[in-house]
Design a protein around this motif. Structure first.
Motif, PDB file in Angstrom:
ATOM      1  N   LYS A  46       0.875  -1.165   0.000  1.00  0.00           N
ATOM      2  CA  LYS A  46       0.000   0.000   0.000  1.00  0.00           C
ATOM      3  C   LYS A  46       0.912   1.214   0.000  1.00  0.00           C
ATOM      4  CE  LYS A  46      -3.946   1.744   2.586  1.00  0.00           C
ATOM      5  NZ  LYS A  46      -4.721   1.537   3.814  1.00  0.00           N
ATOM      6  N   SER A  47       0.786   2.053  -1.031  1.00  0.00           N
ATOM      7  CA  SER A  47       1.681   3.197  -1.151  1.00  0.00           C
ATOM      8  C   SER A  47       0.994   4.353  -1.862  1.00  0.00           C
ATOM      9  CB  SER A  47       2.933   2.806  -1.942  1.00  0.00           C
ATOM     10  OG  SER A  47       3.746   3.925  -2.195  1.00  0.00           O
ATOM     11  N   THR A  85      -4.725   6.051   0.263  1.00  0.00           N
ATOM     12  CA  THR A  85      -5.507   7.286   0.156  1.00  0.00           C
ATOM     13  C   THR A  85      -5.740   7.955   1.501  1.00  0.00           C
ATOM     14  OG1 THR A  85      -7.545   5.978   0.250  1.00  0.00           O
ATOM     15  CG2 THR A  85      -6.675   6.513  -1.950  1.00  0.00           C
ATOM     16  N   THR A  86      -4.989   7.540   2.523  1.00  0.00           N
ATOM     17  CA  THR A  86      -5.121   8.195   3.819  1.00  0.00           C
ATOM     18  C   THR A  86      -4.648   9.627   3.700  1.00  0.00           C
ATOM     19  OG1 THR A  86      -2.952   7.411   4.529  1.00  0.00           O
ATOM     20  CG2 THR A  86      -4.858   6.067   5.136  1.00  0.00           C
TER      21      THR A  86
END
Length: 90
Positions: A46-47, A85-86
């Motif tokens: 996750k990036s 998408t944080t």
């Protein structure tokens, strides 16, 4: 020989990613790639680097980061590359 931890560190550093690496080599015992020493891995990442990119572009970033190991140490690589998408992702 490359390890799951080596892969994890490389991807964390190169892609600023949250990374999980699973060595699935035991599932491929007797397979041609396994005979020559290549390992089978599954990576979940996750990036924010993946934000807005299509799947192929995300996979290319992963393959580029691991290029030197893809020649021999890694025989197969399954990739699950998700956007981060944080709000604080950069």
């Amino acid at each position: 020989m490359v390890t799951s931890e080596d892969i994890k560190k490389r991807l964390e550093t190169t892609l600023s990613a949250e990374v999980e690496v699973i060595d699935e080599s035991h599932l491929h015992a007797g397979h041609e790639g396994a005979k020559s020493g290549g390992r089978h891995y599954r990576v979940k990442l996750k990036s924010a680097r993946f934000n807005g990119l299509r799947t192929l572009a995300r996979h290319r970033l992963v393959y580029d980061a691991l290029a030197e190991w893809m020649k021999q140490e890694i025989h197969a690589l399954a990739i699950d590359a998700a956007e981060d998408t944080t709000e604080d992702a950069s």
